[in-house]
Design a protein around this motif. Structure first.
Motif, short mmCIF file in Angstrom:
data_model
loop_
_atom_site.label_atom_id
_atom_site.label_comp_id
_atom_site.label_asym_id
_atom_site.label_seq_id
_atom_site.Cartn_x
_atom_site.Cartn_y
_atom_site.Cartn_z
N THR A 192 10.15 27.10 24.88
CA THR A 192 10.00 26.80 23.45
C THR A 192 10.56 27.90 22.55
O THR A 192 10.96 27.64 21.42
CB THR A 192 8.53 26.59 23.12
OG1 THR A 192 7.79 27.78 23.45
CG2 THR A 192 7.95 25.42 23.90
N ALA A 193 10.56 29.14 23.04
CA ALA A 193 11.03 30.27 22.22
C ALA A 193 12.13 31.03 22.93
O ALA A 193 12.23 32.25 22.82
CB ALA A 193 9.86 31.19 21.88
N ARG A 194 12.98 30.32 23.63
CA ARG A 194 14.02 30.99 24.41
C ARG A 194 15.06 31.67 23.53
O ARG A 194 15.66 32.66 23.93
CB ARG A 194 14.70 30.02 25.36
CG ARG A 194 15.45 28.90 24.68
CD ARG A 194 16.16 28.03 25.68
NE ARG A 194 17.04 27.08 25.03
CZ ARG A 194 17.96 26.39 25.65
NH1 ARG A 194 18.11 26.53 26.94
NH2 ARG A 194 18.74 25.54 25.00
N VAL A 209 6.62 29.39 27.08
CA VAL A 209 7.17 30.10 25.93
C VAL A 209 8.64 30.44 26.15
O VAL A 209 9.41 30.57 25.19
CB VAL A 209 6.34 31.36 25.61
CG1 VAL A 209 6.65 32.48 26.61
CG2 VAL A 209 6.61 31.83 24.19
N THR A 252 14.46 33.32 20.83
CA THR A 252 13.92 34.63 20.46
C THR A 252 14.18 35.65 21.55
O THR A 252 14.67 36.76 21.29
CB THR A 252 12.41 34.53 20.18
OG1 THR A 252 12.20 33.66 19.07
CG2 THR A 252 11.82 35.90 19.87
#
Length: 306
Positions: free
Chosen positions: A236-238, A233, A240
């Motif tokens: 993929t969501a760095r 995560v 955020t």
């Protein structure tokens, strides 16, 4: 009679000369056989101009190939395989567009080479830890405390590997893997078989050792995937987490800040991994004895999606 005598007289000196020459030759041969053999003559040292040429051409080719892979990694991650243009990749690598065909055969060959690089880098980073865990598992020597220690170290190494690639300008690694996870191509087979699968299996060994289960148990495999997902995560969501922490764009952090953020996240991932194992063992969640029984878990979910 005088003529015959003269001929015989003329032959005598010739016979004497032949005899003398034969004797001299025989004497020389006898002397040579009695002398010790002379050492062999040293091989002549080639001059610099005669020596093998330095591998400058090969090195230059290797550098060109690596620059093409570096450029392709970033461009493929932004535009995917279909959207990337070979001219753009060659220009970014400062190479002739024909060099892509020369080194890789095609754009697809270059795309596969990118994933070979990703797999090779990951195996090189994780190789020693994977070998250690496999050997301990084969010897039935992984205790619960050791499983936690090894798992924490594995999670930290994995995260720092990915984060280091990002900070080196290879942020496309995460995007490429995520895209292949969603819509796999033959390139995913390369990175899965050469790197991802063995990392996943090794992590499952540690999870199973702590929970006293079979590493091939489907529940253990799913729990392992959930555990590794906490790490993914941050790929993929760095964006955020960057915004939530109020950080500048990745790759532009001051070195001290980069190190501090990286170390903090790695430590939290270690703590999360340990907490999950301890919590799962305390709750005594069931596992499946055989992979063939996976439908027992899947079927109820399919029948009642709520």
């Amino acid at each position: 009679m005088r003529v015959k005598s003269q001929v015989e007289a003329d032959r005598r000196p010739l016979s004497n000369n032949c005899f003398k020459q034969s004797f001299d030759l025989l004497s020389t041969c006898m002397i040579l056989t009695l002398l010790p053999p002379s050492p062999p003559s040293p091989m002549p040292t080639p001059s610099p101009s005669q020596a093998a040429p330095p591998p400058a051409e090969s090195n230059r080719g290797d550098r060109a190939r690596e620059r093409l892979i570096d450029a392709a990694m970033e461009i493929f991650s932004e535009r995917n395989l279909e959207g990337a243009r070979t001219r753009e990749i060659a220009a970014a690598a400062e190479q002739n567009v024909a060099s892509i065909s020369y080194y890789f055969g095609s754009k697809e060959g270059l795309y596969h080479a990118v994933f070979e690089r990703i797999a090779s880098d990951l195996r090189q980073t994780m190789g020693a830890q994977i070998k250690e865990i496999e050997q301990l598992h084969a010897a039935h020597a992984i205790t619960r405390p050791l499983a936690v220690s090894l798992l924490k170290r594995l999670m930290r190494t994995l995260y720092i590997h990915v984060r280091t690639k990002d900070s080196q300008g290879n942020g496309g690694v995460g995007r490429l893997i995520v895209r292949e996870q969603i819509a796999p191509t033959p390139a995913f087979d390369i990175v899965y078989e050469r790197a991802i699968r063995v990392v996943h299996e090794t992590t499952a060994i540690l999870v199973a050792a702590y929970l006293e289960a079979d590493p091939k148990d489907p529940i253990i495999i799913i729990r392992t995937h959930a555990l590794l997902g906490q790490l993914l995560v941050f790929v993929t969501a760095r964006e955020t987490i960057r915004r939530r922490l109020g950080l500048p764009p990745f790759g532009k952090l001051p070195p001290e800040t980069e190190h501090r953020v990286r170390d903090t996240i790695a430590r939290i991932l270690e703590e999360q991994a340990e907490a999950q194992l301890v919590g799962l063992a305390a709750c005594n969640f069931p596992t499946i004895a055989s992979p063939d029984a996976l439908h027992r878990v899947i079927s109820p979910i399919q029948q009642d999606p709520t």
